[in-house]
Design a protein around this motif. Structure first.
Motif, PDB file in Angstrom:
ATOM      1  N   VAL A   5      14.556  10.168 -34.383  1.00 30.64           N
ATOM      2  CA  VAL A   5      13.085   9.771 -34.598  1.00 30.64           C
ATOM      3  C   VAL A   5      12.961  10.518 -35.763  1.00 30.64           C
ATOM      4  O   VAL A   5      12.967  11.725 -35.898  1.00 30.64           O
ATOM      5  CB  VAL A   5      11.872  10.098 -33.453  1.00 30.64           C
ATOM      6  CG1 VAL A   5      10.800  10.048 -33.792  1.00 30.64           C
ATOM      7  CG2 VAL A   5      12.489   9.421 -32.328  1.00 30.64           C
ATOM      8  N   VAL A   6      12.174   9.812 -36.662  1.00 29.27           N
ATOM      9  CA  VAL A   6      11.651  10.422 -37.952  1.00 29.27           C
ATOM     10  C   VAL A   6      10.106  10.496 -38.160  1.00 29.27           C
ATOM     11  O   VAL A   6       9.517   9.837 -37.301  1.00 29.27           O
ATOM     12  CB  VAL A   6      12.269   9.748 -39.405  1.00 29.27           C
ATOM     13  CG1 VAL A   6      13.832   9.664 -39.230  1.00 29.27           C
ATOM     14  CG2 VAL A   6      11.772   8.205 -39.167  1.00 29.27           C
ATOM     15  N   VAL A   7       9.650  11.423 -38.835  1.00 30.95           N
ATOM     16  CA  VAL A   7       8.346  11.463 -39.240  1.00 30.95           C
ATOM     17  C   VAL A   7       7.942  10.528 -40.445  1.00 30.95           C
ATOM     18  O   VAL A   7       8.475  10.710 -41.566  1.00 30.95           O
ATOM     19  CB  VAL A   7       8.025  12.835 -39.563  1.00 30.95           C
ATOM     20  CG1 VAL A   7       6.502  13.233 -39.723  1.00 30.95           C
ATOM     21  CG2 VAL A   7       8.454  13.860 -38.332  1.00 30.95           C
ATOM     22  N   SER A   8       6.673   9.736 -40.271  1.00 32.01           N
ATOM     23  CA  SER A   8       6.635   9.057 -41.375  1.00 32.01           C
ATOM     24  C   SER A   8       5.865   9.702 -42.541  1.00 32.01           C
ATOM     25  O   SER A   8       5.460  11.003 -42.254  1.00 32.01           O
ATOM     26  CB  SER A   8       5.213   8.197 -40.854  1.00 32.01           C
ATOM     27  OG  SER A   8       4.341   7.519 -41.930  1.00 32.01           O
ATOM     28  N   GLU A   9       6.083   9.294 -43.704  1.00 33.88           N
ATOM     29  CA  GLU A   9       5.455   9.846 -44.823  1.00 33.88           C
ATOM     30  C   GLU A   9       4.066  10.056 -44.983  1.00 33.88           C
ATOM     31  O   GLU A   9       3.583  11.198 -45.365  1.00 33.88           O
ATOM     32  CB  GLU A   9       6.107   9.321 -45.990  1.00 33.88           C
ATOM     33  CG  GLU A   9       7.305   9.467 -46.481  1.00 33.88           C
ATOM     34  CD  GLU A   9       8.046   8.885 -47.706  1.00 33.88           C
ATOM     35  OE1 GLU A   9       7.131   8.555 -48.676  1.00 33.88           O
ATOM     36  OE2 GLU A   9       9.096   8.393 -47.985  1.00 33.88           O
ATOM     37  N   ASP A  10       3.560   9.154 -44.287  1.00 31.59           N
ATOM     38  CA  ASP A  10       2.123   9.385 -44.132  1.00 31.59           C
ATOM     39  C   ASP A  10       1.548  10.711 -43.280  1.00 31.59           C
ATOM     40  O   ASP A  10       0.630  11.406 -43.716  1.00 31.59           O
ATOM     41  CB  ASP A  10       1.500   8.096 -43.397  1.00 31.59           C
ATOM     42  CG  ASP A  10       1.354   6.964 -44.321  1.00 31.59           C
ATOM     43  OD1 ASP A  10       1.800   6.793 -45.312  1.00 31.59           O
ATOM     44  OD2 ASP A  10       1.591   5.622 -43.592  1.00 31.59           O
ATOM     45  N   VAL A  11       2.366  10.970 -42.363  1.00 26.09           N
ATOM     46  CA  VAL A  11       2.099  12.176 -41.811  1.00 26.09           C
ATOM     47  C   VAL A  11       2.105  13.324 -42.518  1.00 26.09           C
ATOM     48  O   VAL A  11       1.060  14.304 -42.578  1.00 26.09           O
ATOM     49  CB  VAL A  11       2.989  12.198 -40.244  1.00 26.09           C
ATOM     50  CG1 VAL A  11       3.033  13.754 -39.869  1.00 26.09           C
ATOM     51  CG2 VAL A  11       2.596  11.161 -39.380  1.00 26.09           C
ATOM     52  N   SER A  12       3.091  13.633 -43.275  1.00 25.98           N
ATOM     53  CA  SER A  12       3.224  14.717 -44.290  1.00 25.98           C
ATOM     54  C   SER A  12       2.010  14.599 -45.236  1.00 25.98           C
ATOM     55  O   SER A  12       1.479  15.977 -45.613  1.00 25.98           O
ATOM     56  CB  SER A  12       4.696  14.595 -44.843  1.00 25.98           C
ATOM     57  OG  SER A  12       5.634  14.763 -43.770  1.00 25.98           O
ATOM     58  N   PHE A  13       1.760  13.420 -45.813  1.00 25.73           N
ATOM     59  CA  PHE A  13       0.766  13.611 -46.784  1.00 25.73           C
ATOM     60  C   PHE A  13      -0.646  13.963 -46.145  1.00 25.73           C
ATOM     61  O   PHE A  13      -1.297  14.805 -46.665  1.00 25.73           O
ATOM     62  CB  PHE A  13       0.593  12.157 -47.501  1.00 25.73           C
ATOM     63  CG  PHE A  13      -0.598  12.052 -48.324  1.00 25.73           C
ATOM     64  CD1 PHE A  13      -0.340  12.552 -49.585  1.00 25.73           C
ATOM     65  CD2 PHE A  13      -1.644  11.265 -48.076  1.00 25.73           C
ATOM     66  CE1 PHE A  13      -1.419  12.580 -50.509  1.00 25.73           C
ATOM     67  CE2 PHE A  13      -2.846  11.394 -48.755  1.00 25.73           C
ATOM     68  CZ  PHE A  13      -2.694  12.073 -50.126  1.00 25.73           C
ATOM     69  N   ALA A  14      -0.972  13.380 -45.165  1.00 24.59           N
ATOM     70  CA  ALA A  14      -2.132  13.577 -44.442  1.00 24.59           C
ATOM     71  C   ALA A  14      -2.154  15.072 -43.983  1.00 24.59           C
ATOM     72  O   ALA A  14      -3.454  15.836 -44.173  1.00 24.59           O
ATOM     73  CB  ALA A  14      -2.352  12.794 -43.185  1.00 24.59           C
ATOM     74  N   PHE A  15      -1.045  15.546 -43.459  1.00 22.00           N
ATOM     75  CA  PHE A  15      -1.087  17.045 -43.115  1.00 22.00           C
ATOM     76  C   PHE A  15      -1.318  17.841 -44.176  1.00 22.00           C
ATOM     77  O   PHE A  15      -2.223  18.793 -44.034  1.00 22.00           O
ATOM     78  CB  PHE A  15       0.080  17.415 -42.577  1.00 22.00           C
ATOM     79  CG  PHE A  15       0.366  18.849 -42.051  1.00 22.00           C
ATOM     80  CD1 PHE A  15      -0.449  19.533 -41.147  1.00 22.00           C
ATOM     81  CD2 PHE A  15       1.343  19.483 -42.707  1.00 22.00           C
ATOM     82  CE1 PHE A  15      -0.087  21.005 -40.875  1.00 22.00           C
ATOM     83  CE2 PHE A  15       1.323  21.131 -42.585  1.00 22.00           C
ATOM     84  CZ  PHE A  15       0.358  21.598 -41.708  1.00 22.00           C
ATOM     85  N   ASN A  16      -0.841  17.761 -45.517  1.00 21.24           N
ATOM     86  CA  ASN A  16      -1.064  18.511 -46.656  1.00 21.24           C
ATOM     87  C   ASN A  16      -2.458  18.527 -47.014  1.00 21.24           C
ATOM     88  O   ASN A  16      -3.330  19.518 -47.386  1.00 21.24           O
ATOM     89  CB  ASN A  16      -0.256  18.212 -47.748  1.00 21.24           C
ATOM     90  CG  ASN A  16       1.190  18.789 -47.261  1.00 21.24           C
ATOM     91  OD1 ASN A  16       1.696  19.772 -46.869  1.00 21.24           O
ATOM     92  ND2 ASN A  16       2.421  17.956 -47.803  1.00 21.24           N
ATOM     93  N   GLU A  17      -3.034  17.224 -47.107  1.00 26.10           N
ATOM     94  CA  GLU A  17      -4.625  17.197 -47.123  1.00 26.10           C
ATOM     95  C   GLU A  17      -5.635  17.718 -46.252  1.00 26.10           C
ATOM     96  O   GLU A  17      -6.454  18.256 -46.700  1.00 26.10           O
ATOM     97  CB  GLU A  17      -4.875  15.664 -47.422  1.00 26.10           C
ATOM     98  CG  GLU A  17      -4.119  15.010 -48.529  1.00 26.10           C
ATOM     99  CD  GLU A  17      -4.607  15.553 -49.786  1.00 26.10           C
ATOM    100  OE1 GLU A  17      -5.871  15.287 -50.253  1.00 26.10           O
ATOM    101  OE2 GLU A  17      -3.652  16.131 -50.726  1.00 26.10           O
ATOM    102  N   PHE A  18      -5.095  17.465 -45.031  1.00 25.91           N
ATOM    103  CA  PHE A  18      -5.765  18.279 -43.986  1.00 25.91           C
ATOM    104  C   PHE A  18      -5.802  19.632 -43.786  1.00 25.91           C
ATOM    105  O   PHE A  18      -6.961  20.428 -43.604  1.00 25.91           O
ATOM    106  CB  PHE A  18      -5.045  17.755 -42.609  1.00 25.91           C
ATOM    107  CG  PHE A  18      -5.779  18.457 -41.201  1.00 25.91           C
ATOM    108  CD1 PHE A  18      -7.035  18.069 -40.949  1.00 25.91           C
ATOM    109  CD2 PHE A  18      -5.048  19.206 -40.358  1.00 25.91           C
ATOM    110  CE1 PHE A  18      -7.504  18.475 -39.673  1.00 25.91           C
ATOM    111  CE2 PHE A  18      -5.395  19.767 -39.274  1.00 25.91           C
ATOM    112  CZ  PHE A  18      -6.774  19.299 -39.013  1.00 25.91           C
TER     113      PHE A  18
END
Length: 142
Positions: A5-18
Motif C-alpha cells: 500500500v502506498v501513500v497518495s501524494e495528496d496526503v503528503s502535500f496536505a500534511f505539510n500545509e497542515f
C-alpha cells in the motif's frame, strides 16, 4: 510487514500545509483510509473549530482508519500547547482482512507524516478516551 500500500501524494502535500496551518489546511484533523487496498487517501478532514470528540465520531465503529489530529491541551504546569498525534484505529470489531491490511500499512503513512512523534494504537473506544488514555501519553512529550 509491507503490504504494498502506498501513500497518495495528496496526503503528503496536505500534511505539510497542515503542519504550517496554511491555506485550506487550517484544520483540526484528518481521517485517512486505504482505498482499493492500494492507496492511503484522505477520507475526512475536520475544520479548526472541531474537537477531539468530533474526530472520534468520524472514526467508523467497525472498520479501520488512521487519524492525525492537532491536539490542544494544557501541560501539567498550566501552559497551553498542542501536539500532532497519529492514531491508528484498528477496532476489535473489524474484519480480520482490513485489520491486517491497516496494521501492515501503518509504517508507510507514518513515514509520510515526518515529524509526528506521538503514535497511539486504539482497538476500542476506551483507548480513545481523551482524559484516561490519550492525554497521559501526549503529556509525556510536552
Amino acid at each position: 510487514m509491507s503490504t504494498g500500500v502506498v501513500v497518495s501524494e495528496d496526503v503528503s502535500f496536505a500534511f505539510n500545509e497542515f503542519k504550517l496551518q496554511r491555506g485550506d489546511y487550517k484544520l483540526r484533523y484528518f481521517v485517512f483510509m486505504i482505498k482499493d487496498k492500494k492507496t492511503i487517501v484522505i477520507e475526512k478532514q475536520g475544520e479548526r473549530t472541531k474537537t477531539y470528540e468530533d474526530f472520534c465520531e468520524d472514526l467508523p465503529e467497525n472498520d479501520c482508519r488512521y487519524g492525525l489530529i492537532d491536539l490542544e491541551f494544557e501541560t501539567d504546569d498550566g501552559r497551553p500547547t498542542s501536539k500532532l498525534v497519529f492514531i491508528s484505529w484498528n477496532p476489535d470489531t473489524a474484519s480480520v482482512r482490513p485489520k491486517m491490511l491497516y496494521s501492515g500499512s501503518k509504517e508507510a503513512l507514518k513515514s509520510a507524516l515526518a515529524g509526528v512523534g506521538i503514535h497511539i494504537n486504539a482497538t476500542d473506544h476506551s483507548e480513545l478516551d481523551l482524559e484516561t488514555a490519550v492525554l497521559p501519553v501526549v503529556k509525556k512529550f510536552a
